[in-house]
Design an enzyme around this catalytic site. Structure first.
Site, PDB file in Angstrom:
ATOM      1  N   ASP A  34       0.178 -17.660  -1.676  1.00 39.81           N
ATOM      2  CA  ASP A  34       0.853 -18.923  -1.351  1.00 39.81           C
ATOM      3  C   ASP A  34       0.718 -19.962  -2.461  1.00 39.81           C
ATOM      4  O   ASP A  34       0.668 -21.163  -2.191  1.00 39.81           O
ATOM      5  CB  ASP A  34       0.311 -19.509  -0.034  1.00 39.81           C
ATOM      6  CG  ASP A  34       0.415 -18.506   1.108  1.00 39.81           C
ATOM      7  OD1 ASP A  34       1.417 -17.789   1.130  1.00 39.81           O
ATOM      8  OD2 ASP A  34      -0.504 -18.440   1.937  1.00 39.81           O
ATOM      9  N   HIS A  62       8.401 -16.168   0.488  1.00 41.08           N
ATOM     10  CA  HIS A  62       8.775 -17.156  -0.520  1.00 41.08           C
ATOM     11  C   HIS A  62      10.020 -17.902  -0.055  1.00 41.08           C
ATOM     12  O   HIS A  62      10.971 -17.271   0.395  1.00 41.08           O
ATOM     13  CB  HIS A  62       9.118 -16.473  -1.853  1.00 41.08           C
ATOM     14  CG  HIS A  62       8.009 -15.641  -2.405  1.00 41.08           C
ATOM     15  ND1 HIS A  62       8.199 -14.356  -2.867  1.00 41.08           N
ATOM     16  CD2 HIS A  62       6.710 -15.903  -2.558  1.00 41.08           C
ATOM     17  CE1 HIS A  62       7.046 -13.873  -3.292  1.00 41.08           C
ATOM     18  NE2 HIS A  62       6.124 -14.798  -3.110  1.00 41.08           N
TER      19      HIS A  62
HETATM   20  P1  IMP Z   1      -2.179  -7.963   5.139  1.00 45.33           P
HETATM   21  O1  IMP Z   1      -1.606  -8.065   3.775  1.00 45.33           O
HETATM   22  O2  IMP Z   1      -1.192  -8.283   6.221  1.00 45.33           O
HETATM   23  O3  IMP Z   1      -2.877  -6.656   5.350  1.00 45.33           O
HETATM   24  O4  IMP Z   1      -3.329  -9.087   5.288  1.00 45.33           O
HETATM   25  C1  IMP Z   1      -4.555  -9.014   4.596  1.00 45.33           C
HETATM   26  C2  IMP Z   1      -5.016 -10.396   4.166  1.00 45.33           C
HETATM   27  O5  IMP Z   1      -4.139 -10.880   3.155  1.00 45.33           O
HETATM   28  C3  IMP Z   1      -4.964 -11.429   5.283  1.00 45.33           C
HETATM   29  O6  IMP Z   1      -6.034 -12.335   5.084  1.00 45.33           O
HETATM   30  C4  IMP Z   1      -3.645 -12.145   5.062  1.00 45.33           C
HETATM   31  O7  IMP Z   1      -3.662 -13.464   5.559  1.00 45.33           O
HETATM   32  C5  IMP Z   1      -3.583 -12.140   3.541  1.00 45.33           C
HETATM   33  N1  IMP Z   1      -2.207 -12.187   3.032  1.00 45.33           N
HETATM   34  C6  IMP Z   1      -1.323 -11.173   2.935  1.00 45.33           C
HETATM   35  N2  IMP Z   1      -0.178 -11.583   2.388  1.00 45.33           N
HETATM   36  C7  IMP Z   1      -0.332 -12.883   2.104  1.00 45.33           C
HETATM   37  C8  IMP Z   1       0.521 -13.861   1.487  1.00 45.33           C
HETATM   38  O8  IMP Z   1       1.660 -13.609   1.078  1.00 45.33           O
HETATM   39  N3  IMP Z   1      -0.020 -15.101   1.361  1.00 45.33           N
HETATM   40  C9  IMP Z   1      -1.278 -15.410   1.778  1.00 45.33           C
HETATM   41  N4  IMP Z   1      -2.091 -14.532   2.349  1.00 45.33           N
HETATM   42  C10 IMP Z   1      -1.628 -13.273   2.518  1.00 45.33           C
END
Ligand code: IMP
Length: 497
Positions: A34, A62
């Site tokens: 982010d 995004h």
């Molecule tokens: P996952 O990618 O859904 O497996 O999530 C794993 C970790 O990465 C979690 O803490 C999510 O909040 C974080 N996360 C995954 N994608 C993003 C993103 O695009 N922005 C911020 N955090 C993310």
């Protein structure tokens, strides 16, 4: 006919020049996602011919704008789509067909019915409901929850490594698709049976669990595949190599960030992809030597959603989430929000504590996750982490977004080093592996900010002296030049140095 020596010489010379001038550039996140990579890609994307996503999946989010100001939200599709660029989804992307189709049609609608040109790699791992069920199972039963986005990213990456499909290319080979979906179903059957057993016993967590048969999954995928743009599934690696040989400029757009990288992030609180710069080569198949510009994007105040260490975090994460959920109305523009911000800014300038900072900057930055709308927890600038991130990414330059958030603030804390076992490490050094980041304590300095509102400024020389000094101090600590500075949400609110 054999190429003459002159042509060969010219081709070699052109390749060298292209590599030297940064024909292929990668943009990656520096903190925990982010950071505004979308805005940066959008801002510099116009200089590129093709924009490529190389990792992550529908967990990314995004928001970008078309040249005439229409809002486009991208999860799987590269941000360059807003500029009408050719977009590519590389092999490293964990691909959900239903998310893609929804996004594709939404974007086409925003673009006034113009269908974006998109290529998807035949080797992308393909999402099935089984992946989501498995992720749900893992997150429900484990003690230390990761707080995933619920897009089954970990399951997709894990089964891919276990050599279970399906792949996007299987959509055009129904028998193979059924074979691979059935294989995955059989592997997970004992878990599915236990889930159903828990559901029957009245376990609340599992009350909504429904397990489709492999035939149902295949039928749904084949139905959806009919809506894919014609001939969009290709070997994107050879496509990109051909385009590079033709002199086209390629921008490789990262998802997530160094802190969420599966190897170099704060494991186990990470996503499952390769989100550091080397992932761009893995996820596209392009040789590393072609990627000569590596830009990492950090925001003036980092943020984190989900679980995991965050050394410069401003306030307790759960309290921040509770505050956000209770005051959701403050996260959209309006008079109540303006009044709230004015009051808190005054408190900050009178020496307000971290809680005041967290609430003020969270509301000011509308810090809600683009994919899940979860409240983001905010931190102070963290120079030791940025230095580490620059090292693991091999960053050649950096973008600093949201500098305008610091306008009107007398001074702000900046984490300049980490304290570990009572010992202070020199500024910019990572004392331990990122796994152990929860054991470090951030050491802060107060850095002066500026009175003037800098939002929308697009020239370096128009920044107040204090803002320029702020940037230069970060550059000196991180060891990487800051070439792009974000000063607001608009496309023009970007300084290129
Ligand atoms: P996952 O990618 O859904 O497996 O999530 C794993 C970790 O990465 C979690 O803490 C999510 O909040 C974080 N996360 C995954 N994608 C993003 C993103 O695009 N922005 C911020 N955090 C993310």
């Amino acid at each position: 006919m054999k190429k003459s020596w002159a042509i060969r010489f010219w081709l070699i010379l052109r390749s060298i020049c292209n590599i030297w001038r940064g024909q292929v550039m990668v943009v990656v996140g520096a903190y925990w996602g982010d950071e505004g990579k979308g805005k940066v890609v959008d801002g510099i994307g116009r200089l590129y011919d093709i924009i490529v996503r190389f990792g992550g999946g529908a967990n990314a989010g995004h928001t970008v704008f078309t040249p005439d100001g229409r809002k486009v939200v991208c999860h799987l599709i590269p941000c360059g789509v807003a500029w009408g660029k050719t977009c590519v989804i590389g092999r490293g992307v964990l691909f959900s067909l239903s998310s893609f189709l929804k996004e594709y049609l939404d974007i086409a609608m925003v673009l006034g019915g113009v269908m974006p040109v998109i290529y998807i790699d035949t080797g992308c791992t393909l999402f099935t409901p089984y992946h989501r069920l498995f992720e749900f199972w893992g997150e429900t039963l484990r003690n230390g929850k990761i707080g995933t986005t619920g897009r089954a990213i970990g399951a997709l990456a894990a089964f891919d490594k276990l050599r279970y499909g399906p792949k996007v290319g299987d959509l055009f080979s129904p028998l193979r698709l059924e074979e691979r979906v059935t294989e995955l179903y059989c592997l997970l059957l004992p878990i599915f049976e236990e889930m159903l057993e828990r559901k029957e016993k009245g376990d609340e967590d599992f009350k909504d669990v429904v397990i489709p048969t492999p035939q149902e999954v295949v039928a749904q995928l084949l139905l959806e595949a009919q809506n894919l743009p014609k001939d969009c599934v290709i070997d994107t690696r050879s496509f990109l190599l051909k385009q590079i040989a033709l002199g086209k400029k390629i921008l490789l757009e990262g998802a997530q960030a160094a802190g969420l990288d599966s190897k170099w992030g704060t494991w186990p609180f990470v996503s499952a992809g390769d989100s550091v710069a080397v992932g761009a080569s893995l996820g596209t198949g392009l040789p590393m030597y072609l990627i000569t510009r590596i830009m990492m994007v950090g925001k003036a105040l980092p943020s984190r959603v989900g679980s995991g260490p965050f050394p410069s975090e401003m306030w307790d994460r759960d309290l921040m989430i509770a505050f956000g959920e209770e005051h959701m109305h403050l996260f959209s523009p309006g008079r109540r929000r303006d009044g709230f911000l004015a009051g808190l800014r005054e408190q900050i300038n009178m020496g307000g504590n971290n809680e005041v900072h967290a609430k003020y900057f969270g509301v000011l930055g509308l810090e809600l996750g683009a994919s899940t709308s979860r409240v983001r927890s905010l931190g102070f600038s963290d120079l030791p982490w940025l230095r580490y991130s620059a090292e693991v990414n091999g960053a050649t330059e950096m973008a600093l977004t949201r500098l305008d958030m610091l306008s009107g603030i007398g001074s702000i804390k900046v984490a300049v080093s980490y304290k570990y076992n009572g010992e202070i490490f020199p500024p910019g050094q990572m004392p331990v592996s990122a796994f152990d980041l929860d054991k470090v304590e951030a050491v802060y300095e107060d850095w002066p900010c500026w009175e003037e509102d800098i939002s929308g400024i697009s020239k370096w020389r128009d920044l107040p002296r204090e803002a320029r000094a702020f940037i230069k101090r970060i550059e000196a600590a991180v060891g990487v030049p800051i070439t792009v500075i974000g000063t607001g949400p608009g496309r023009e609110a970007l300084i290129r140095r």
